[in-house]
Design a protein around this motif. Structure first.
Motif, PDB file in Angstrom:
ATOM      1  N   ARG A   1       0.876  -1.181   0.000  1.00 50.26           N
ATOM      2  CA  ARG A   1       0.000   0.000   0.000  1.00 50.26           C
ATOM      3  C   ARG A   1       0.906   1.220   0.000  1.00 50.26           C
ATOM      4  O   ARG A   1       1.903   1.272   0.716  1.00 50.26           O
ATOM      5  N   TYR A   2       0.568   2.194  -0.805  1.00 46.36           N
ATOM      6  CA  TYR A   2       1.301   3.467  -0.793  1.00 46.36           C
ATOM      7  C   TYR A   2       0.602   4.400   0.183  1.00 46.36           C
ATOM      8  O   TYR A   2      -0.559   4.777  -0.020  1.00 46.36           O
TER       9      TYR A   2
ATOM     10  N   ALA B   1      -6.144   5.056  -5.694  1.00 37.72           N
ATOM     11  CA  ALA B   1      -6.579   3.789  -5.107  1.00 37.72           C
ATOM     12  C   ALA B   1      -5.437   3.021  -4.453  1.00 37.72           C
ATOM     13  O   ALA B   1      -5.670   2.159  -3.606  1.00 37.72           O
ATOM     14  N   LEU B   2      -4.209   3.334  -4.810  1.00 38.36           N
ATOM     15  CA  LEU B   2      -3.052   2.650  -4.209  1.00 38.36           C
ATOM     16  C   LEU B   2      -2.901   2.995  -2.732  1.00 38.36           C
ATOM     17  O   LEU B   2      -2.182   2.307  -2.006  1.00 38.36           O
TER      18      LEU B   2
ATOM     19  N   PRO C   1      -6.829  -2.268   2.628  1.00 30.29           N
ATOM     20  CA  PRO C   1      -5.587  -2.634   3.311  1.00 30.29           C
ATOM     21  C   PRO C   1      -4.384  -2.679   2.382  1.00 30.29           C
ATOM     22  O   PRO C   1      -3.285  -3.024   2.787  1.00 30.29           O
ATOM     23  N   GLY C   2      -4.573  -2.330   1.131  1.00 31.88           N
ATOM     24  CA  GLY C   2      -3.524  -2.451   0.119  1.00 31.88           C
ATOM     25  C   GLY C   2      -3.987  -3.409  -0.958  1.00 31.88           C
ATOM     26  O   GLY C   2      -5.157  -3.792  -1.006  1.00 31.88           O
ATOM     27  N   HIS C   3      -3.093  -3.786  -1.815  1.00 32.74           N
ATOM     28  CA  HIS C   3      -3.430  -4.694  -2.915  1.00 32.74           C
ATOM     29  C   HIS C   3      -2.232  -5.585  -3.192  1.00 32.74           C
ATOM     30  O   HIS C   3      -1.115  -5.295  -2.770  1.00 32.74           O
TER      31      HIS C   3
ATOM     32  N   LEU D   1      10.295 -11.977   0.714  1.00 35.40           N
ATOM     33  CA  LEU D   1       9.198 -11.191   0.147  1.00 35.40           C
ATOM     34  C   LEU D   1       7.916 -11.975  -0.121  1.00 35.40           C
ATOM     35  O   LEU D   1       6.817 -11.412  -0.025  1.00 35.40           O
ATOM     36  N   ASP D   2       8.011 -13.231  -0.469  1.00 38.12           N
ATOM     37  CA  ASP D   2       6.826 -13.987  -0.853  1.00 38.12           C
ATOM     38  C   ASP D   2       5.849 -14.121   0.314  1.00 38.12           C
ATOM     39  O   ASP D   2       6.215 -14.517   1.420  1.00 38.12           O
ATOM     40  N   GLY D   3       4.607 -13.759   0.056  1.00 33.41           N
ATOM     41  CA  GLY D   3       3.559 -13.875   1.064  1.00 33.41           C
ATOM     42  C   GLY D   3       3.515 -12.734   2.065  1.00 33.41           C
ATOM     43  O   GLY D   3       2.753 -12.798   3.029  1.00 33.41           O
ATOM     44  N   THR D   4       4.291 -11.687   1.848  1.00 38.76           N
ATOM     45  CA  THR D   4       4.321 -10.585   2.810  1.00 38.76           C
ATOM     46  C   THR D   4       3.378  -9.452   2.414  1.00 38.76           C
ATOM     47  O   THR D   4       2.948  -9.339   1.269  1.00 38.76           O
ATOM     48  N   HIS D   5       3.094  -8.636   3.400  1.00 41.71           N
ATOM     49  CA  HIS D   5       2.504  -7.313   3.184  1.00 41.71           C
ATOM     50  C   HIS D   5       3.707  -6.407   3.432  1.00 41.71           C
ATOM     51  O   HIS D   5       4.082  -6.162   4.581  1.00 41.71           O
ATOM     52  N   ILE D   6       4.334  -5.963   2.369  1.00 40.05           N
ATOM     53  CA  ILE D   6       5.689  -5.410   2.406  1.00 40.05           C
ATOM     54  C   ILE D   6       5.877  -4.349   3.483  1.00 40.05           C
ATOM     55  O   ILE D   6       6.803  -4.441   4.285  1.00 40.05           O
ATOM     56  N   GLU D   7       4.983  -3.341   3.527  1.00 41.35           N
ATOM     57  CA  GLU D   7       5.219  -2.256   4.491  1.00 41.35           C
ATOM     58  C   GLU D   7       4.775  -2.608   5.904  1.00 41.35           C
ATOM     59  O   GLU D   7       4.958  -1.818   6.827  1.00 41.35           O
TER      60      GLU D   7
END
Length: 130
Positions: A16-17, A33-34, A38-40, A79-85
């Protein structure tokens, strides 16, 4: 003569930005929309290019299982499967926005330090989806 090899791996992650130092209106104006919670998610592709001397005995610049292991450890696993921020300290709100460019910048030193002597990391390219 140096030659290059590009290897691509994929991972699935959310982002999400959102800048916490901006108002919701500023975030919406900048990111649209970004910025929506909860993000995309994306199916990211990460292409890594290494350069080095061509070894006539192996016919390669680097042992492919070695490079694949590095990419699994440094790209896919973190990174795989994360919500980066939410899951990575360097991308927590108020730090770096989880853009493709920022991910490539984050990945570059992680990959570069793992390469064997004589092999140089030339490029890391991150794309959202195919």
């Amino acid at each position: 003569m140096p030659v290059s090899l590009t290897r691509t791996v994929g991972f699935h992650a959310w982002h999400r930005y959102w800048r916490p130092d901006w108002t919701p209106e500023q975030n919406q104006a900048a990111f649209g929309a970004l910025a929506d919670p909860p993000g995309h998610d994306h199916h990211y592709r990460c292409a890594v290019t290494v350069t080095g001397a061509f070894d006539p005995a192996s016919g390669a610049v680097i042992d492919l299982p070695l490079l694949d292991g590095i990419l699994a450890d440094e790209v896919v696993k973190p990174l795989d499967g994360t919500h980066i921020e939410q899951d990575l300290a360097d991308f927590l709100p108020g730090r770096t926005l989880p853009t493709c460019e920022a991910l490539a910048r984050w990945l570059f030193p992680r990959i570069a330090r793992r390469l064997p002597s004589g092999v140089t990391l030339a490029r890391v390219r991150v794309a959202e989806d195919d």
